[in-house]
Scaffold this motif. Sequence first.
Motif, PDB file in Angstrom:
ATOM      1  N   ARG A 251       0.856  -1.193   0.000  1.00 25.64           N
ATOM      2  CA  ARG A 251       0.000   0.000   0.000  1.00 25.64           C
ATOM      3  C   ARG A 251       0.887   1.235   0.000  1.00 25.64           C
ATOM      4  NH1 ARG A 251      -3.982   0.708   4.382  1.00 25.64           N
ATOM      5  NH2 ARG A 251      -5.260   1.831   2.890  1.00 25.64           N
ATOM      6  N   LEU A 252       0.481   2.245  -0.756  1.00 24.45           N
ATOM      7  CA  LEU A 252       1.331   3.417  -0.938  1.00 24.45           C
ATOM      8  C   LEU A 252       0.660   4.677  -0.399  1.00 24.45           C
ATOM      9  CD1 LEU A 252       2.532   2.785  -4.610  1.00 24.45           C
ATOM     10  CD2 LEU A 252       3.723   2.243  -2.496  1.00 24.45           C
ATOM     11  N   PRO A 253       1.482   5.652  -0.005  1.00 24.98           N
ATOM     12  CA  PRO A 253       0.945   6.940   0.450  1.00 24.98           C
ATOM     13  C   PRO A 253       0.650   7.852  -0.743  1.00 24.98           C
ATOM     14  CG  PRO A 253       3.316   6.920   0.723  1.00 24.98           C
ATOM     15  CD  PRO A 253       2.951   5.582   0.155  1.00 24.98           C
ATOM     16  N   MET A 344       1.846  12.027  -0.279  1.00 29.90           N
ATOM     17  CA  MET A 344       1.325  12.750   0.873  1.00 29.90           C
ATOM     18  C   MET A 344       2.254  13.873   1.338  1.00 29.90           C
ATOM     19  SD  MET A 344      -1.657  11.702   1.633  1.00 29.90           S
ATOM     20  CE  MET A 344      -2.508  10.705   0.414  1.00 29.90           C
ATOM     21  N   PRO A 415      -0.149  15.920   6.190  1.00 27.81           N
ATOM     22  CA  PRO A 415       0.011  14.754   5.317  1.00 27.81           C
ATOM     23  C   PRO A 415      -0.567  14.919   3.914  1.00 27.81           C
ATOM     24  CG  PRO A 415      -1.763  14.395   6.847  1.00 27.81           C
ATOM     25  CD  PRO A 415      -1.151  15.696   7.233  1.00 27.81           C
ATOM     26  N   TRP A 416      -1.399  15.925   3.689  1.00 26.89           N
ATOM     27  CA  TRP A 416      -2.122  15.957   2.419  1.00 26.89           C
ATOM     28  C   TRP A 416      -1.655  17.186   1.653  1.00 26.89           C
ATOM     29  CZ3 TRP A 416      -7.874  16.957   1.205  1.00 26.89           C
ATOM     30  CH2 TRP A 416      -8.297  16.107   0.190  1.00 26.89           C
TER      31      TRP A 416
ATOM     32  N   GLY B  21     -11.191  14.229   0.719  1.00 30.38           N
ATOM     33  CA  GLY B  21     -10.381  13.015   0.585  1.00 30.38           C
ATOM     34  C   GLY B  21     -11.117  11.734   0.929  1.00 30.38           C
ATOM     35  N   ASP B  22     -10.314  10.670   0.948  1.00 35.61           N
ATOM     36  CA  ASP B  22     -10.815   9.321   1.195  1.00 35.61           C
ATOM     37  C   ASP B  22     -11.567   9.260   2.531  1.00 35.61           C
ATOM     38  OD1 ASP B  22     -11.105   6.568   1.600  1.00 35.61           O
ATOM     39  OD2 ASP B  22      -9.181   6.121   0.652  1.00 35.61           O
ATOM     40  N   ILE B  40       0.370   5.933  10.819  1.00 39.55           N
ATOM     41  CA  ILE B  40       0.845   5.946   9.435  1.00 39.55           C
ATOM     42  C   ILE B  40      -0.299   5.560   8.500  1.00 39.55           C
ATOM     43  CG2 ILE B  40       2.399   4.771   7.821  1.00 39.55           C
ATOM     44  CD1 ILE B  40       4.283   4.515  10.405  1.00 39.55           C
ATOM     45  N   GLU B  41      -1.035   4.552   8.924  1.00 42.48           N
ATOM     46  CA  GLU B  41      -2.186   4.099   8.148  1.00 42.48           C
ATOM     47  C   GLU B  41      -3.184   5.247   7.957  1.00 42.48           C
ATOM     48  OE1 GLU B  41      -2.927   1.056   6.886  1.00 42.48           O
ATOM     49  OE2 GLU B  41      -4.970   1.646   6.284  1.00 42.48           O
ATOM     50  N   LEU B  43      -2.698   8.602   8.478  1.00 40.66           N
ATOM     51  CA  LEU B  43      -2.175   9.826   7.874  1.00 40.66           C
ATOM     52  C   LEU B  43      -1.837   9.659   6.395  1.00 40.66           C
ATOM     53  CD1 LEU B  43       0.282  11.273  10.555  1.00 40.66           C
ATOM     54  CD2 LEU B  43      -1.784  12.365   9.680  1.00 40.66           C
ATOM     55  N   TYR B  44      -1.199   8.546   6.052  1.00 36.37           N
ATOM     56  CA  TYR B  44      -0.537   8.485   4.747  1.00 36.37           C
ATOM     57  C   TYR B  44      -1.068   7.436   3.771  1.00 36.37           C
ATOM     58  CZ  TYR B  44       3.012  11.356   7.066  1.00 36.37           C
ATOM     59  OH  TYR B  44       3.670  12.356   7.730  1.00 36.37           O
ATOM     60  N   LEU B  45      -1.389   6.260   4.255  1.00 40.21           N
ATOM     61  CA  LEU B  45      -1.646   5.174   3.296  1.00 40.21           C
ATOM     62  C   LEU B  45      -3.071   5.254   2.750  1.00 40.21           C
ATOM     63  CD1 LEU B  45       0.238   2.213   4.961  1.00 40.21           C
ATOM     64  CD2 LEU B  45       1.047   3.880   3.304  1.00 40.21           C
ATOM     65  N   ARG B  46      -3.194   5.001   1.432  1.00 41.24           N
ATOM     66  CA  ARG B  46      -4.488   5.082   0.771  1.00 41.24           C
ATOM     67  C   ARG B  46      -4.671   3.867  -0.134  1.00 41.24           C
ATOM     68  NH1 ARG B  46      -4.435   8.508   4.041  1.00 41.24           N
ATOM     69  NH2 ARG B  46      -4.860  10.746   3.825  1.00 41.24           N
ATOM     70  N   ASP B  47      -5.934   3.393  -0.217  1.00 43.11           N
ATOM     71  CA  ASP B  47      -6.218   2.316  -1.173  1.00 43.11           C
ATOM     72  C   ASP B  47      -6.124   2.837  -2.606  1.00 43.11           C
ATOM     73  OD1 ASP B  47      -6.594   0.468   0.772  1.00 43.11           O
ATOM     74  OD2 ASP B  47      -8.772   0.728   0.870  1.00 43.11           O
ATOM     75  N   ASN B  48      -6.565   4.089  -2.810  1.00 41.89           N
ATOM     76  CA  ASN B  48      -6.484   4.731  -4.129  1.00 41.89           C
ATOM     77  C   ASN B  48      -7.073   3.851  -5.236  1.00 41.89           C
ATOM     78  OD1 ASN B  48      -5.824   6.779  -5.903  1.00 41.89           O
ATOM     79  ND2 ASN B  48      -3.725   6.077  -6.193  1.00 41.89           N
TER      80      ASN B  48
END
Lengths: 418, 89
Positions: A251-253, A344, A415-416, B21-22, B40-41, B43-48
């Motif tokens: 999974r990526l940021p 991010m 973060p965004w 956003g998501d 981290i999950e 703040l940053y990680l997205r399924d996108n």
Amino acid sequence: MSSYSLANLFRHGLGGHKGWKPAWRDPEPKAEYDAIIVGGGGHGLASAYYLAKNHGFTNIAVLEKGWIGGGNTGRNTTIVRSNYLLDANAKFYEHGMKLWEGLSQDLNFNVMFSQRGVLNLAHSKGQLETFRRRGNAMRLNGVDAELLNRDDVAAFCPELDISKTARFPVEGGLLQRRGGTARHDAVAWGYARAADRRGVDIIQNCEVTGIRRDQRGVAGLETSRGYIACRRVGLAVAGHSSQLAAMADVRLPIESHVLQAMVSEPVKPCLDTVITFGAAHLYVSQSDKGELVMGGDIDGYNSYAQRGNLAIIEHVAACLVALFPQFSRLRILRTWGGIMDMTMDGSPIIGTTPVPGLFLNGGWCYGGFKATPASGWVFAHTMATGQPHALNADLNLDRFHTGRVLDERGAGPYPWLH
Amino acid sequence: MFLIPCPHCGPRAESEFSYGGDAKGSRPAVPEESNDETWIEYLYLRDNPKGGHEELWQHVHGCRRWLRVSRDVVSHAVNGCRDVAEGGS
């Protein structure tokens, strides 16, 4: 395959130019490669080229689901610059700038790199002071930067409306004279031809549909043209990095957003530099065909549609007319969109992933084109050695876990950032 | 431009709204009891995903309510919209 030179041009001219060969082969995929790069854009092709040239790899493939250079490489506004504030970014992009300066000779392909200067305009005293800081940081990193006052701006780009009655009067600007533009398609074609000459298989119309793994890490790729074994795979598919990484459960940021660009109808030469507007978001230059090439912000919501919203086009056109009232009667000829990996923290990701043998080159937000040579250079190093190059050590995926995010805009730990 | 069917104001142009956003994942309720991975999950990680996407929009030029919108991020078809106060995930 013969090189491009005046002598060869003359020789082929005698034969009516019927002797030219295709610039790259159209090979069938082999059963196994030492390294595969997914994505035949500028970054993927450059990575393959430097893997072959700098690291001696001879059994490499670039897989492209469509045609090479048909994604964001063919959709950007062709601007090249290295005016970055943070050390990690400045050193990386400046290495790229140095590669750009010798790229046409290195590739034996004219990428039409034109160092016409990139001028960022400031519209307030405070903004000019932040530009002074950025310029000083650039000079400390060995990057050229000049702070211009209002009169300097008027002399450098007389077409600009710098009157006090302008909608956003110009206070000055930060100029990087070595910045400029390059022909984006030629960059893809030049790298493709140069990589092909070193034996790289460029396989178009070949979509990756799965990443096969075993205990050792990546084992190979499922593609629309069959299974290909490979233990060293690099992803250079910005826009769709999340989809490819998800095939390996990474999974990526990253969020995917659409960024639009547009050109006006072509006119005679009237703008000999690259101007960015500091009051709102606009960057504009004139192509060799005479079109004004411009862009602005992303549309601002997740999108995988390569088309955008008229509101952004209107905004970009309004910015253009605010700076250059004389362009108000130009018509917009064409608009298009490309899908951006928006990270991010607003900085790219080049490096290793949690899966052994899988490497990621993505998250270019909307600044990927200028990075093409540097990105290929360090990504090839990372893929060849399994370790990041000094220039991309800070651009790793791990920074979101360690908290060492690269906040180029100086907007704080948010973060965004896009 | 697409229309978002605001449950309070009716169908309105996307330009009246601000994107949030998501909608997946919520801020850890008790931050001091949360670990790094959870942050981290969040703040940053997205399924996108390329397709259906659950996302937040605020109707800033309307009722100012935060809305949860189901939208296809390829076709921009909006397949549902409700006030976040109605709950559910």
